[in-house]
Design a protein around this motif. Structure first.
Motif, PDB file in Angstrom:
ATOM      1  N   SER A 286     -83.020  60.512 -32.795  1.00 42.79           N
ATOM      2  CA  SER A 286     -81.652  60.486 -32.273  1.00 42.79           C
ATOM      3  C   SER A 286     -80.754  59.570 -33.093  1.00 42.79           C
ATOM      4  O   SER A 286     -79.575  59.870 -33.297  1.00 42.79           O
ATOM      5  CB  SER A 286     -81.648  60.071 -30.800  1.00 42.79           C
ATOM      6  OG  SER A 286     -82.146  58.746 -30.647  1.00 42.79           O
ATOM      7  N   ALA A 287     -81.305  58.460 -33.585  1.00 44.76           N
ATOM      8  CA  ALA A 287     -80.508  57.546 -34.409  1.00 44.76           C
ATOM      9  C   ALA A 287     -80.154  58.192 -35.747  1.00 44.76           C
ATOM     10  O   ALA A 287     -79.030  58.049 -36.252  1.00 44.76           O
ATOM     11  CB  ALA A 287     -81.279  56.248 -34.635  1.00 44.76           C
ATOM     12  N   ILE A 288     -81.109  58.922 -36.317  1.00 46.99           N
ATOM     13  CA  ILE A 288     -80.857  59.611 -37.581  1.00 46.99           C
ATOM     14  C   ILE A 288     -79.832  60.722 -37.376  1.00 46.99           C
ATOM     15  O   ILE A 288     -78.897  60.886 -38.168  1.00 46.99           O
ATOM     16  CB  ILE A 288     -82.177  60.176 -38.147  1.00 46.99           C
ATOM     17  CG1 ILE A 288     -83.132  59.022 -38.473  1.00 46.99           C
ATOM     18  CG2 ILE A 288     -81.917  61.044 -39.373  1.00 46.99           C
ATOM     19  CD1 ILE A 288     -84.528  59.468 -38.846  1.00 46.99           C
ATOM     20  N   ARG A 289     -79.999  61.460 -36.302  1.00 46.16           N
ATOM     21  CA  ARG A 289     -79.066  62.551 -36.011  1.00 46.16           C
ATOM     22  C   ARG A 289     -77.644  62.014 -35.826  1.00 46.16           C
ATOM     23  O   ARG A 289     -76.676  62.594 -36.336  1.00 46.16           O
ATOM     24  CB  ARG A 289     -79.527  63.298 -34.763  1.00 46.16           C
ATOM     25  CG  ARG A 289     -78.698  64.544 -34.445  1.00 46.16           C
ATOM     26  CD  ARG A 289     -79.242  65.293 -33.250  1.00 46.16           C
ATOM     27  NE  ARG A 289     -80.538  65.905 -33.541  1.00 46.16           N
ATOM     28  CZ  ARG A 289     -81.696  65.460 -33.093  1.00 46.16           C
ATOM     29  NH1 ARG A 289     -81.759  64.379 -32.324  1.00 46.16           N
ATOM     30  NH2 ARG A 289     -82.817  66.085 -33.411  1.00 46.16           N
ATOM     31  N   ALA A 290     -77.504  60.913 -35.131  1.00 44.73           N
ATOM     32  CA  ALA A 290     -76.174  60.329 -34.909  1.00 44.73           C
ATOM     33  C   ALA A 290     -75.544  59.888 -36.234  1.00 44.73           C
ATOM     34  O   ALA A 290     -74.340  60.071 -36.448  1.00 44.73           O
ATOM     35  CB  ALA A 290     -76.284  59.147 -33.946  1.00 44.73           C
ATOM     36  N   ALA A 291     -76.345  59.318 -37.127  1.00 48.06           N
ATOM     37  CA  ALA A 291     -75.827  58.878 -38.425  1.00 48.06           C
ATOM     38  C   ALA A 291     -75.376  60.064 -39.261  1.00 48.06           C
ATOM     39  O   ALA A 291     -74.334  60.019 -39.937  1.00 48.06           O
ATOM     40  CB  ALA A 291     -76.893  58.071 -39.165  1.00 48.06           C
ATOM     41  N   ILE A 292     -76.151  61.146 -39.229  1.00 49.14           N
ATOM     42  CA  ILE A 292     -75.779  62.358 -39.959  1.00 49.14           C
ATOM     43  C   ILE A 292     -74.475  62.927 -39.410  1.00 49.14           C
ATOM     44  O   ILE A 292     -73.561  63.287 -40.164  1.00 49.14           O
ATOM     45  CB  ILE A 292     -76.909  63.406 -39.880  1.00 49.14           C
ATOM     46  CG1 ILE A 292     -78.144  62.914 -40.647  1.00 49.14           C
ATOM     47  CG2 ILE A 292     -76.437  64.752 -40.437  1.00 49.14           C
ATOM     48  CD1 ILE A 292     -79.376  63.781 -40.447  1.00 49.14           C
ATOM     49  N   GLU A 293     -74.381  63.011 -38.095  1.00 46.60           N
ATOM     50  CA  GLU A 293     -73.174  63.555 -37.468  1.00 46.60           C
ATOM     51  C   GLU A 293     -71.933  62.758 -37.868  1.00 46.60           C
ATOM     52  O   GLU A 293     -70.889  63.338 -38.203  1.00 46.60           O
ATOM     53  CB  GLU A 293     -73.330  63.558 -35.954  1.00 46.60           C
ATOM     54  CG  GLU A 293     -74.281  64.622 -35.429  1.00 46.60           C
ATOM     55  CD  GLU A 293     -74.474  64.539 -33.931  1.00 46.60           C
ATOM     56  OE1 GLU A 293     -74.074  63.516 -33.332  1.00 46.60           O
ATOM     57  OE2 GLU A 293     -75.023  65.503 -33.360  1.00 46.60           O
ATOM     58  N   THR A 294     -72.037  61.430 -37.846  1.00 43.98           N
ATOM     59  CA  THR A 294     -70.890  60.593 -38.201  1.00 43.98           C
ATOM     60  C   THR A 294     -70.491  60.794 -39.659  1.00 43.98           C
ATOM     61  O   THR A 294     -69.302  60.938 -39.984  1.00 43.98           O
ATOM     62  CB  THR A 294     -71.214  59.108 -37.945  1.00 43.98           C
ATOM     63  OG1 THR A 294     -71.483  58.919 -36.551  1.00 43.98           O
ATOM     64  CG2 THR A 294     -70.049  58.218 -38.353  1.00 43.98           C
ATOM     65  N   ALA A 295     -71.484  60.821 -40.549  1.00 45.05           N
ATOM     66  CA  ALA A 295     -71.191  60.998 -41.974  1.00 45.05           C
ATOM     67  C   ALA A 295     -70.552  62.353 -42.230  1.00 45.05           C
ATOM     68  O   ALA A 295     -69.569  62.456 -42.994  1.00 45.05           O
ATOM     69  CB  ALA A 295     -72.472  60.849 -42.789  1.00 45.05           C
ATOM     70  N   VAL A 296     -71.075  63.396 -41.610  1.00 42.83           N
ATOM     71  CA  VAL A 296     -70.534  64.741 -41.822  1.00 42.83           C
ATOM     72  C   VAL A 296     -69.125  64.855 -41.249  1.00 42.83           C
ATOM     73  O   VAL A 296     -68.242  65.483 -41.849  1.00 42.83           O
ATOM     74  CB  VAL A 296     -71.479  65.804 -41.221  1.00 42.83           C
ATOM     75  CG1 VAL A 296     -70.819  67.178 -41.187  1.00 42.83           C
ATOM     76  CG2 VAL A 296     -72.772  65.874 -42.039  1.00 42.83           C
ATOM     77  N   GLN A 297     -68.884  64.245 -40.111  1.00 43.16           N
ATOM     78  CA  GLN A 297     -67.537  64.262 -39.550  1.00 43.16           C
ATOM     79  C   GLN A 297     -66.529  63.595 -40.483  1.00 43.16           C
ATOM     80  O   GLN A 297     -65.352  63.972 -40.513  1.00 43.16           O
ATOM     81  CB  GLN A 297     -67.523  63.565 -38.182  1.00 43.16           C
ATOM     82  CG  GLN A 297     -68.011  64.433 -37.040  1.00 43.16           C
ATOM     83  CD  GLN A 297     -67.148  65.668 -36.852  1.00 43.16           C
ATOM     84  OE1 GLN A 297     -65.930  65.578 -36.689  1.00 43.16           O
ATOM     85  NE2 GLN A 297     -67.774  66.844 -36.898  1.00 43.16           N
ATOM     86  N   ASN A 298     -66.981  62.624 -41.256  1.00 42.39           N
ATOM     87  CA  ASN A 298     -66.103  61.898 -42.180  1.00 42.39           C
ATOM     88  C   ASN A 298     -66.153  62.445 -43.605  1.00 42.39           C
ATOM     89  O   ASN A 298     -65.641  61.802 -44.530  1.00 42.39           O
ATOM     90  CB  ASN A 298     -66.469  60.416 -42.177  1.00 42.39           C
ATOM     91  CG  ASN A 298     -66.134  59.743 -40.861  1.00 42.39           C
ATOM     92  OD1 ASN A 298     -65.088  60.010 -40.279  1.00 42.39           O
ATOM     93  ND2 ASN A 298     -67.023  58.891 -40.374  1.00 42.39           N
ATOM     94  N   LYS A 299     -66.744  63.595 -43.791  1.00 37.58           N
ATOM     95  CA  LYS A 299     -66.791  64.219 -45.115  1.00 37.58           C
ATOM     96  C   LYS A 299     -65.361  64.401 -45.645  1.00 37.58           C
ATOM     97  O   LYS A 299     -64.486  64.918 -44.930  1.00 37.58           O
ATOM     98  CB  LYS A 299     -67.475  65.581 -45.007  1.00 37.58           C
ATOM     99  CG  LYS A 299     -67.563  66.386 -46.302  1.00 37.58           C
ATOM    100  CD  LYS A 299     -68.337  67.681 -46.043  1.00 37.58           C
ATOM    101  CE  LYS A 299     -68.193  68.680 -47.168  1.00 37.58           C
ATOM    102  NZ  LYS A 299     -68.826  68.215 -48.423  1.00 37.58           N
ATOM    103  N   PRO A 300     -65.071  63.952 -46.879  1.00 35.54           N
ATOM    104  CA  PRO A 300     -63.704  64.072 -47.401  1.00 35.54           C
ATOM    105  C   PRO A 300     -63.210  65.512 -47.396  1.00 35.54           C
ATOM    106  O   PRO A 300     -63.983  66.458 -47.586  1.00 35.54           O
ATOM    107  CB  PRO A 300     -63.835  63.532 -48.835  1.00 35.54           C
ATOM    108  CG  PRO A 300     -64.994  62.591 -48.768  1.00 35.54           C
ATOM    109  CD  PRO A 300     -65.961  63.225 -47.806  1.00 35.54           C
ATOM    110  N   ALA A 301     -61.920  65.666 -47.196  1.00 32.31           N
ATOM    111  CA  ALA A 301     -61.323  67.004 -47.152  1.00 32.31           C
ATOM    112  C   ALA A 301     -61.383  67.689 -48.510  1.00 32.31           C
ATOM    113  O   ALA A 301     -61.515  68.920 -48.591  1.00 32.31           O
ATOM    114  CB  ALA A 301     -59.876  66.912 -46.675  1.00 32.31           C
ATOM    115  N   ALA A 302     -61.298  66.912 -49.593  1.00 28.29           N
ATOM    116  CA  ALA A 302     -61.268  67.506 -50.929  1.00 28.29           C
ATOM    117  C   ALA A 302     -61.501  66.431 -51.974  1.00 28.29           C
ATOM    118  O   ALA A 302     -61.250  65.253 -51.731  1.00 28.29           O
ATOM    119  CB  ALA A 302     -59.923  68.189 -51.185  1.00 28.29           C
TER     120      ALA A 302
END
Length: 323
Positions: A286-302
């Protein structure tokens, strides 16, 4: 899994090592670089755990890269492990091809779905000058071995540079008789690539059409997992592809993230933003999944490669990032 821009992220590129048996000019200096210590590199079991979690989050396509992935022993075990994950659709590899012919049977037994061979010239002297090694014969033998496998998805990747017209035409000619895609990838200003002269898609198209006739857009079934746009040439069995991040930016449709050899989840090629997943392997999923979710949500637009002085810009060489 979707990012903050609403893009579906279903493709993970996994660097299994920063080591390489070539010294390509746009990747690293001739004398090489300091390699990551072995104890910093993810074990196969750790990669498989992370990929299981990624799979549960919607990632179904995995690409193994390096450095040169085939310099790492036992890669077949990783391929088999990835194929055994319940959500996996495809497992492919990008390689310079020098070691592929010998390893190919075991990789196929493990379930490998496709292979991309990086090849910038068919001329032995230019190959030696570009890679600082004499491996063209081995790479071409590997290409022939891969093409002899029914159903294996085979592609050639070329990073064209200014003044390489003869090389582009010769490489494209591989697709005249062979059922493969020859793809031209615009050089990006990362690492040692910043000091080299790139070639645009427009220049390439002009040279190839002058040699082989007019291109027509390919409108058949999808030929891969990424942003490549394909075209057909008259009388060609295979296809020509263009991955043109600089002249035809495709960030709006980006579906990928990258996992470096030391376990850093990198969400955009240009930026050093992301999250270190290796330290989280001592915690529950769950900790790994949460970290992945946060990073992906902050993926640069371009990416902003055309701008100077971009904050948090990538400073590593391509062998350290994953090709």
């Amino acid at each position: 899994m979707t990012d903050g821009e609403g893009r579906t992220i279903d493709y993970l590129r996994i660097s299994v090592t920063d080591r390489c048996n070539l010294r390509c000019a746009y990747c690293m200096p001739e004398e090489g670089v300091a390699w990551m210590p072995h104890d910093m590199i993810l074990r196969y079991e750790e990669i498989l755990r992370l990929c299981r979690i990624f799979g549960e989050m919607g990632v179904s396509k995995f690409k193994l890269t390096g450095g040169e992935p085939l310099v790492r022993r036992g890669l077949e075990r990783l391929v088999a492990g990835l194929k055994a994950l319940p959500n996996t659709r495809s497992v492919t590899i990008t390689t310079n091809g020098v070691l592929l012919e010998e390893r190919l049977p075991a990789l196929l037994d493990a379930g490998l779905d496709g292979v991309n061979i990086s090849l910038d010239t068919l001329d032995r002297e230019r190959y030696r000058a570009l890679t600082r090694r004499d491996g063209l014969g081995q790479a071409l033998a590997s290409l022939d071995a891969a093409l002899a496998v029914p159903g294996l998805n085979v592609k050639v990747n070329c990073v064209p540079r200014e003044g390489g017209r003869e090389d582009w035409i010769a490489l494209a000619g591989l697709a005249r008789e062979k059922l493969l895609a020859v793809r031209f990838i615009e050089l990006m200003p990362i690492g040692r690539g910043r000091g080299l002269s790139p070639c645009t898609e427009g220049e390439l198209r002009g040279a190839l059409e002058a040699a082989y006739g007019p291109m027509a857009p390919y409108e058949g079934p999808a030929m891969g997992n990424g942003p490549c746009r394909y075209a057909a040439l008259p009388g060609f069995a295979g296809k020509i592809g263009f991955i043109s991040a600089m002249s035809h930016q495709f960030c709006h449709g980006c579906n990928r993230v990258r996992l470096t050899a030391n376990g850093f989840l990198k969400t955009c090629l240009q930026y050093e933003t992301g999250v270190a997943l290796r330290p989280l392997l001592t915690q529950d999923d769950s900790a790994i999944r949460a970290a992945i979710e946060t990073a992906v949500q902050n993926k640069p637009a371009a990416h902003q490669f055309a701008r100077q002085g971009v904050e948090n810009g990538e400073e590593h060489n391509m062998n350290q990032i994953g090709g």
